[in-house]
Design an enzyme around this catalytic site. Sequence first.
Site, short mmCIF file in Angstrom:
data_model
loop_
_atom_site.label_atom_id
_atom_site.label_comp_id
_atom_site.label_asym_id
_atom_site.label_seq_id
_atom_site.Cartn_x
_atom_site.Cartn_y
_atom_site.Cartn_z
N SER A 32 41.04 -7.50 30.52
CA SER A 32 41.66 -8.69 29.94
C SER A 32 40.68 -9.56 29.17
O SER A 32 41.10 -10.49 28.48
CB SER A 32 42.33 -9.54 31.04
OG SER A 32 41.38 -10.26 31.77
N LYS A 34 38.41 -15.63 33.52
CA LYS A 34 39.28 -15.98 32.40
C LYS A 34 38.68 -17.16 31.65
O LYS A 34 37.82 -17.88 32.17
CB LYS A 34 40.68 -16.38 32.90
CG LYS A 34 41.47 -15.27 33.56
CD LYS A 34 41.95 -14.24 32.58
CE LYS A 34 42.84 -13.20 33.26
NZ LYS A 34 42.09 -12.37 34.20
#
Length: 214
Positions: A138, A175
């Site tokens: 990701s 993230k």
Amino acid sequence: MLNAREEEVLNVIIENVKLKGYPPSVREIGEAVGLSSSSTVHSYLKRLEQKGYLRRDPTKPRAIEVIMSELSKNPSSHPLTSELSRYSDEELISIPLLGEVAAGVPLLAVENYDEKVTLPRSFTGYGEFFMLSVRGDSMIEAGILPGDLVLVRRQESVSNGDIAVALLEDEATVKRFYKEKNRIRLQPENSLLSPIYVQEVKILGKVVGLMRKI
């Protein structure tokens, strides 16, 4: 002694680590020194390792390590020594590798203090650090790939846009962090994936660098 091409390859590695915090890929080394064959680049890396300038562990996701002590034995023998001499033994720190962190779905970060990574203080700066091995894709558009080791400075808060290691219900994930009006957005760096929205989150630290096996 190194020949001109060996010195050039070594210098590319050192400069890339200085600028980006992690070593170049085999392809990037080849492009930088004008070698189109990856096998030729590998042969130069092997020579540098045999001569004591590099250390690699093909079984672990480690970056190439430049062995400073080998160069500093004879400071006048190599033009790169002046650049490397500031990485003395006193400036090396051992950073614990705590386990895995997901760059995808959240994944439990298992503490494992048996493994440590040694880095120059000038690479890390000051603070308390740990490293995590990345799983998932990701964060690939930020250059964080599966198998990379991320260097994390422990801190309880980060700024908008920072890449953070966040704890979500006892699971850690990496993230990009954004605090919005009434929620927190944990944004992946992969256009195929959606952000995670939460009301609150525990920040374990800020990603300040990474290492990559090549």
